[in-house]
Scaffold this active site. Sequence first.
Site, PDB file in Angstrom:
ATOM      1  N   CYS A 302       0.810  -1.217   0.000  1.00 58.51           N
ATOM      2  CA  CYS A 302       0.000   0.000   0.000  1.00 58.51           C
ATOM      3  C   CYS A 302       0.845   1.268   0.000  1.00 58.51           C
ATOM      4  CB  CYS A 302      -0.970  -0.006   1.180  1.00 58.51           C
ATOM      5  SG  CYS A 302      -0.157  -0.031   2.813  1.00 58.51           S
ATOM      6  N   HIS A 347      -2.398   1.522   7.033  1.00 62.17           N
ATOM      7  CA  HIS A 347      -2.765   1.401   5.621  1.00 62.17           C
ATOM      8  C   HIS A 347      -2.883   2.795   5.015  1.00 62.17           C
ATOM      9  CE1 HIS A 347      -4.173  -0.751   2.127  1.00 62.17           C
ATOM     10  NE2 HIS A 347      -5.281  -0.023   2.073  1.00 62.17           N
ATOM     11  N   HIS A 359      -6.238   1.651  -4.065  1.00 61.75           N
ATOM     12  CA  HIS A 359      -5.147   1.251  -3.181  1.00 61.75           C
ATOM     13  C   HIS A 359      -4.681  -0.166  -3.487  1.00 61.75           C
ATOM     14  CE1 HIS A 359      -8.139  -0.746  -0.138  1.00 61.75           C
ATOM     15  NE2 HIS A 359      -8.622  -0.737  -1.350  1.00 61.75           N
TER      16      HIS A 359
END
Length: 385
Positions: A302, A347, A359
Amino acid sequence: MRKRIAQSTIAALLVSVLGVTPVFAASLEDMQADKARAESEASSLQEQISQTLDKIHTLETDLENKQKEIQAADAEFEEAAARQSEQYGAMKLRIKYMYEEGETSFLETLFSATSFSDFINKAEYVQEVHSYDRSKLNEYENTTKEVKELKESLEDEYVQMQTMQTDLEEEKASLNATLDEKQVEIAQLDESIQAEIAARQEAERRAREEEERRAREEEEQRQAQEAARAAAAAQQAAGGSSSSGGNSNSGSSSGGSSSGSGGGSYVPPQGSDGWAVVQYARQFIGYPYVYGGNSLTGGIDCSGFTQQIYGAFGVSLPRVDSAQATCGVEIPLSQAQAGDLLCYWGHVGIYNGAGGIIHASSPGVGIVEFSNCQYRSLKCVRRVL
């Protein structure tokens, strides 16, 4: 003789240079293993922090509910105490009229009976009134006591829950501190790995250059020896007399240059605003998620995804999500625009301008676009472009 010494020196130098490579490889492998271990530990810490936050949120809800229960118990206690006081007052008033003025009122009540049956009834009535008063007073006293005990019990539970909340906050702070240390360790290992790779590549480059130089010298020596042999043969063929011979030896060598363009099947950024970021990022949807990876098409995680997407627009972001969450300017989600950075606990992703997120989600999902960016609790929104 001089050439032989030079060749021996070159060979020794090559052995020395090439011999460094295994050391680099072993060191690099160790550091990569340390980085993978540290990243795994960081991921575990992030999961523990997420679980602790869930516990804190649940406990906060429980504390609110417990406070409401205490308030309800307070109201019930006040009502029960008022009923008890009212009953006590009424009982004292009746006693006053029936007993405190002496036995006259009581006797008058009894002697006013018109018959024996009426006398018995009035006597029983006076006794019943007294018994009723005592019964109701006991009932209200018991109720008040029970409500008071319930209220005290609820307050004790509330204090215990507050202690639990304090412990959880301390645990969260400790985990965050450990995670920050782990992120620093990962960043340092990453720098060391990149430096080690660069050093190895430089050593390999020097080794190749040395090998090519040695090959050129050997080829020049070989050509010179061939030319000398050819001249000697021509002179011998002429029989030692006057000889004229032209020995024309021309060699041409052409070094071809090859150019390779390694490009992925995607278009470079078209524009410089947030929508250009979104359009550029969408080209990589469907590519795999690889923890610690750095390839938009071969595998990436990510924070690597956001780092490289924004990097294509000249925005330099740190490699880890916790550091990215401090970049740019924080804005509320209600003011988020396409291309803003969405930061969660452990994240990150890119806001698509329509309430969703692009993402690198997880190993099982890869790079995707979700329609709801609030599918999990947001930490903050950062404007970095």
